[in-house]
Design an enzyme around this catalytic site. Structure first.
Site, PDB file in Angstrom:
ATOM      1  N   SER A 272      -2.374   1.644  -4.743  1.00  0.00           N
ATOM      2  CA  SER A 272      -2.832   2.690  -3.845  1.00  0.00           C
ATOM      3  C   SER A 272      -4.262   3.120  -4.112  1.00  0.00           C
ATOM      4  O   SER A 272      -4.669   3.246  -5.273  1.00  0.00           O
ATOM      5  CB  SER A 272      -1.910   3.913  -3.981  1.00  0.00           C
ATOM      6  OG  SER A 272      -2.368   4.989  -3.193  1.00  0.00           O
ATOM      7  N   GLY A 273      -4.986   3.371  -3.026  1.00  0.00           N
ATOM      8  CA  GLY A 273      -6.273   4.041  -3.131  1.00  0.00           C
ATOM      9  C   GLY A 273      -6.082   5.532  -3.285  1.00  0.00           C
ATOM     10  O   GLY A 273      -7.053   6.290  -3.319  1.00  0.00           O
TER      11      GLY A 273
ATOM     12  N   ASP B 186       0.863  -1.165   0.000  1.00  0.00           N
ATOM     13  CA  ASP B 186       0.000   0.000   0.000  1.00  0.00           C
ATOM     14  C   ASP B 186       0.912   1.231   0.000  1.00  0.00           C
ATOM     15  O   ASP B 186       2.122   1.115   0.267  1.00  0.00           O
ATOM     16  CB  ASP B 186      -0.884  -0.045   1.255  1.00  0.00           C
ATOM     17  CG  ASP B 186      -1.653   1.236   1.480  1.00  0.00           C
ATOM     18  OD1 ASP B 186      -2.300   1.721   0.527  1.00  0.00           O
ATOM     19  OD2 ASP B 186      -1.598   1.766   2.606  1.00  0.00           O
TER      20      ASP B 186
ATOM     21  N   ASP C 175      -0.160   5.164   0.906  1.00  0.00           N
ATOM     22  CA  ASP C 175      -0.367   6.153   1.964  1.00  0.00           C
ATOM     23  C   ASP C 175      -0.312   5.498   3.342  1.00  0.00           C
ATOM     24  O   ASP C 175      -0.995   4.502   3.604  1.00  0.00           O
ATOM     25  CB  ASP C 175      -1.716   6.857   1.780  1.00  0.00           C
ATOM     26  CG  ASP C 175      -1.754   7.707   0.516  1.00  0.00           C
ATOM     27  OD1 ASP C 175      -2.503   8.689   0.486  1.00  0.00           O
ATOM     28  OD2 ASP C 175      -1.030   7.383  -0.446  1.00  0.00           O
TER      29      ASP C 175
ATOM     30  N   GLU D  67      -0.893  10.809   4.180  1.00  0.00           N
ATOM     31  CA  GLU D  67      -2.092  10.511   3.403  1.00  0.00           C
ATOM     32  C   GLU D  67      -2.231  11.639   2.385  1.00  0.00           C
ATOM     33  O   GLU D  67      -2.519  12.790   2.739  1.00  0.00           O
ATOM     34  CB  GLU D  67      -3.333  10.451   4.304  1.00  0.00           C
ATOM     35  CG  GLU D  67      -3.371   9.271   5.248  1.00  0.00           C
ATOM     36  CD  GLU D  67      -3.768   7.966   4.555  1.00  0.00           C
ATOM     37  OE1 GLU D  67      -4.366   8.036   3.457  1.00  0.00           O
ATOM     38  OE2 GLU D  67      -3.462   6.891   5.105  1.00  0.00           O
TER      39      GLU D  67
ATOM     40  N   LYS E 154      -7.212  -3.971  -5.364  1.00  0.00           N
ATOM     41  CA  LYS E 154      -5.867  -4.211  -4.826  1.00  0.00           C
ATOM     42  C   LYS E 154      -5.525  -5.700  -4.869  1.00  0.00           C
ATOM     43  O   LYS E 154      -4.416  -6.086  -5.253  1.00  0.00           O
ATOM     44  CB  LYS E 154      -5.761  -3.676  -3.397  1.00  0.00           C
ATOM     45  CG  LYS E 154      -5.657  -2.161  -3.313  1.00  0.00           C
ATOM     46  CD  LYS E 154      -5.309  -1.716  -1.904  1.00  0.00           C
ATOM     47  CE  LYS E 154      -4.981  -0.246  -1.864  1.00  0.00           C
ATOM     48  NZ  LYS E 154      -4.448   0.178  -0.552  1.00  0.00           N
TER      49      LYS E 154
ATOM     50  N   ASP F 106      -2.051  -0.977   5.734  1.00  0.00           N
ATOM     51  CA  ASP F 106      -2.443  -0.498   7.063  1.00  0.00           C
ATOM     52  C   ASP F 106      -3.939  -0.340   7.261  1.00  0.00           C
ATOM     53  O   ASP F 106      -4.403  -0.212   8.397  1.00  0.00           O
ATOM     54  CB  ASP F 106      -1.779   0.851   7.349  1.00  0.00           C
ATOM     55  CG  ASP F 106      -2.413   1.987   6.546  1.00  0.00           C
ATOM     56  OD1 ASP F 106      -2.921   2.947   7.150  1.00  0.00           O
ATOM     57  OD2 ASP F 106      -2.410   1.904   5.296  1.00  0.00           O
TER      58      ASP F 106
END
Length: 311
Positions: free
Chosen positions: A196-197, A108, A110, A117, A241, A264
Site C-alpha cells: 500500500s501507498g 493494493d 486503498d 482512502e 510495489k 486501481d
C-alpha cells in the site's frame, strides 16, 4: 466450479446478469481466431455470475486474444444499456495460472482491498478532506508524482494524536468479497499479500486479522504521541510495489507467471505489468486500459473465478 486445467488459456466472463448471448459472442470470437474449446464451467458469487471458457491454442498470442475479447465485451456493454458496474466483463487468464500450482495474490489496499482512502479519512480530522481527496485523485490518475503528492498530503496531518488510528480502523470497510477472496486463496494453499501507498499503522493490524502472508505500507512519523507530518523511510511508490511483488514471489519460490496483482491507481501500474495477471479493480481509465483485465463491478472475489477456485 471444477478445476479444469487442460487449457493454454481461459476466458472468464462475468456480470451481475451475465447472458448466454454474451458468453456465446465471446466464445465464437475466440474460436474464429483459431482456438479450440476444451471445456467450460460456471460460477457465481454475491450478485454476479461467471462462465469460464477453456481453450487450447499453444501458439496464439494472448495479447490478440485480449483485443478480441475486449472488442466483443465492449459491444455487449454498449448494447446492455446499463451503467458500467452492471455491464459484462471478461478476463483472459494465461494457462500458467490454471491448475493447483501455488500462486501469489498481491493487492493494493486503498480503494482495492478496502473501500476507503485512508489518507482522506485522516485528513477529515483536520478539516482538509476535500483538498487531500483532490490531490489523491490526481495522483491515482497519474497526473501528479506519487511521492511528492504523498508528502504534500501527509504534511497536513501534523499534530494529530496517534489515537486517530484507532478511530480510523473502526471506519475501515473491506471491499465486497475481499474476505471471501482471501479465505479462498489461503485455504487452497496460495499466498496473499497487500502492498500500500497508505500507512502501516492501519494495514498491519488489518493484515493480521485477515491472515495475510505479507504486507507492506508507508510508516507515518510520530513523536510524543502525535503525527509529525512526515513519512519515515522509503516511500512505497509504484516501483516499490513491483519490487515487493517480485521479492515475495522469490522468497516463496513462486514463479512470476504464477502471480496475480490487483490495483486501481497509477501507482499500481508497474506491479500489474510485472504479474502473471494484472487486474484493474474499479480503476482509473489509464489503469483499466493498461491492465491485462479489468473488473468494473464492486465484487473483488471475482478474481477467484479466474483460477477456478471456490470457497
Amino acid at each position: 466450479m471444477k478445476n479444469l486445467v487442460t487449457a493454454d488459456f481461459a476466458v472468464v466472463c462475468y456480470a451481475p446478469q451475465l447472458t448466454n448471448a454474451d458468453v456465446s459472442a465471446v466464445k465464437e470470437a475466440v474460436l474464429t481466431d483459431g482456438a479450440h474449446l476444451t471445456g467450460s464451467d460456471s460460477g457465481e458469487g454475491d450478485g454476479y455470475r461467471t462462465e469460464r471458457l477453456l481453450f487450447s491454442a499453444p501458439s496464439m498470442d494472448l495479447a490478440q486474444v485480449r483485443r478480441t475479447v475486449r472488442n466483443v465485451i465492449s459491444t455487449a456493454a454498449r448494447s446492455s444499456g446499463t451503467q458500467i458496474a452492471g455491464q459484462p466483463g471478461a478476463a483472459v487468464v494465461p494457462g500458467a495460472l490454471l491448475g493447483t500450482t501455488r500462486k501469489l495474490l498481491v493487492m493494493d489496499v486503498d480503494s482495492t482491498l478496502i473501500k476507503q482512502e485512508v489518507i482522506e479519512l485522516l485528513a477529515a480530522h483536520v478539516g482538509r478532506e476535500t483538498e487531500v481527496a483532490a490531490i489523491t485523485e490526481a495522483a491515482m490518475r497519474g497526473e501528479l508524482d506519487f511521492t511528492q503528492s504523498l508528502h504534500q498530503r501527509v504534511a497536513v496531518l501534523a499534530g494529530l494524536p496517534e489515537s486517530v488510528f484507532d478511530d480510523i480502523a473502526e471506519h475501515i470497510e473491506l471491499s465486497d468479497g475481499a474476505d471471501v477472496l482471501i479465505d479462498t486463496f489461503l485455504a487452497a494453499g496460495h499466498a496473499v499479500a497487500a502492498v500500500s501507498g497508505g500507512f502501516s499503522q492501519i494495514l498491519e493490524p488489518l493484515a493480521d486479522r485477515l491472515g495475510l502472508t505479507y504486507s507492506r505500507a508507508n510508516i507515518l512519523g510520530t513523536s510524543a504521541g502525535k503525527l509529525t507530518g512526515n513519512v519515515e523511510g522509503t516511500v512505497v511508490d509504484r516501483a516499490v510495489k513491483e519490487d515487493a511483488l517480485r521479492g515475495w514471489a522469490a522468497e516463496l519460490g513462486i514463479a512470476m507467471e504464477h502471480t496475480i496483482a490487483v490495483g486501481d491507481g497509477a501507482n499500481d501500474l508497474d506491479m500489474l505489468a510485472a504479474a502473471g495477471l494484472g487486474v484493474a479493480f474499479n480503476a482509473k481509465p489509464a489503469v483499466r486500459e493498461a491492465a491485462a483485465c479489468s473488473i468494473d463491478v464492486p465484487q473483488l472475489d471475482i478474481v477467484r473465478h479466474f483460477i477456478g477456485s471456490q470457497p
